[in-house]
Write a protein that holds these residues in place. Structure first.
Motif, short mmCIF file in Angstrom:
data_model
loop_
_atom_site.label_atom_id
_atom_site.label_comp_id
_atom_site.label_asym_id
_atom_site.label_seq_id
_atom_site.Cartn_x
_atom_site.Cartn_y
_atom_site.Cartn_z
N MET A 1 8.00 -6.60 -0.68
CA MET A 1 7.38 -6.00 -2.03
C MET A 1 6.39 -4.74 -1.30
SD MET A 1 4.26 -7.66 -4.58
CE MET A 1 2.69 -6.45 -4.22
N ALA A 2 7.10 -3.80 -2.19
CA ALA A 2 6.14 -2.15 -1.42
C ALA A 2 4.88 -2.38 -1.47
CB ALA A 2 7.59 -1.38 -1.58
N VAL A 3 4.05 -1.30 -0.43
CA VAL A 3 2.64 -1.16 -1.08
C VAL A 3 2.89 0.16 -1.95
CG1 VAL A 3 1.91 -2.18 1.95
CG2 VAL A 3 2.25 0.41 1.66
N ASP A 4 1.26 -0.35 -1.82
CA ASP A 4 1.52 1.22 -3.03
C ASP A 4 1.31 2.50 -2.28
OD1 ASP A 4 -1.25 0.53 -2.42
OD2 ASP A 4 -1.89 -0.55 -4.32
N GLY A 5 0.63 3.48 -3.06
CA GLY A 5 0.65 4.76 -2.20
C GLY A 5 -0.68 4.61 -1.49
N ASP A 6 -1.86 4.28 -2.12
CA ASP A 6 -2.67 4.77 -0.99
C ASP A 6 -2.82 3.97 -0.47
OD1 ASP A 6 -4.11 6.61 -3.15
OD2 ASP A 6 -4.58 4.90 -4.54
N THR A 7 -2.36 2.71 -0.93
CA THR A 7 -2.27 1.81 0.71
C THR A 7 -1.60 2.06 1.68
OG1 THR A 7 -2.64 -0.03 -0.92
CG2 THR A 7 -1.75 -0.75 2.10
N PHE A 8 -0.65 2.76 1.08
CA PHE A 8 0.41 3.42 2.61
C PHE A 8 -0.51 4.92 3.17
CE2 PHE A 8 3.33 6.54 4.14
CZ PHE A 8 4.72 5.91 4.96
N ARG A 9 -0.81 5.60 2.44
CA ARG A 9 -1.22 6.60 2.66
C ARG A 9 -3.22 6.46 3.91
NH1 ARG A 9 -1.35 8.22 -2.14
NH2 ARG A 9 -0.03 9.76 -2.53
N ALA A 10 -3.55 5.10 3.36
CA ALA A 10 -4.44 4.23 4.60
C ALA A 10 -3.76 4.17 5.48
CB ALA A 10 -5.10 2.78 4.06
N LEU A 11 -2.64 3.75 5.91
CA LEU A 11 -2.15 2.83 7.58
C LEU A 11 -1.34 4.01 7.64
CD1 LEU A 11 0.51 -0.10 5.05
CD2 LEU A 11 -1.67 0.02 6.83
N MET A 12 -0.97 5.25 7.09
CA MET A 12 -0.35 5.98 7.82
C MET A 12 -1.87 6.83 8.30
SD MET A 12 2.39 5.64 8.19
CE MET A 12 3.08 6.44 8.92
#
Length: 161
Positions: A1-12
């Motif tokens: 399952m892929a992470v959502d956009g907000d989580t991906f932004r927080a990671l990057m």
């Protein structure tokens, strides 16, 4: 399952990246945008890649021009980087007001850590971006200047340990 956009932004946001201003001349219309998704790709031939959101106006201009400039920002160019990142700013007027030179018909900003004139040799669609591969045709470096970095949604300088 892929992470959502907000989580991906927080990671990057945790990954420090250099700050570049990608410039172009689209049949007499100068433009540019701030990009941190930039890296080296190959030494032989000298290739770099830059990832451009397909939703920004500059995306198609780079494809049409077939060339782009890379100006690696110095630590004191944070205001300029924010200006080129602002979609409401007139990029041609901004570029005309910023000291620059032309190399292989692409504008390159003055007083940067490094500049490169690149010819587009490939373009690959990836998600909502296009990965432009550019062959570096000329370049300059100034190791006396500190580079600008982007991390955690802010700009700062980098000094080697």
């Amino acid at each position: 399952m892929a992470v959502d956009g907000d989580t991906f932004r927080a990671l990057m946001r945790q990954f420090p990246a250099g700050v570049t201003i990608i410039t172009f001349d689209d049949d007499g219309t100068l433009g540019g945008l701030t990009v941190s998704s930039f890296c080296s790709l190959s030494l032989e031939p000298p290739l770099v890649l830059v990832c451009i959101d397909r939703g920004v106006a500059s995306h198609d201009a780079i494809a049409r021009a077939g060339k782009f400039g890379v100006s690696v920002c110095a630590a004191d160019q944070g205001g300029l980087a924010w200006d080129f990142a602002n979609p409401e700013k007139d990029k041609q007027a901004l570029l005309e007001a910023t000291p620059h030179s032309l190399a292989s018909t692409v504008p390159l900003l003055d007083d940067c850590v490094a500049t490169m004139a690149c010819r587009v040799v490939a373009a690959h669609e990836a998600g909502d971006h296009t990965i432009y591969v550019g062959q570096v045709e000329s370049g300059t470096a100034d190791e006396s200047r500190k580079p600008l970095t982007y991390c955690r949604a802010g700009l700062g300088s980098f000094s080697p340990a």
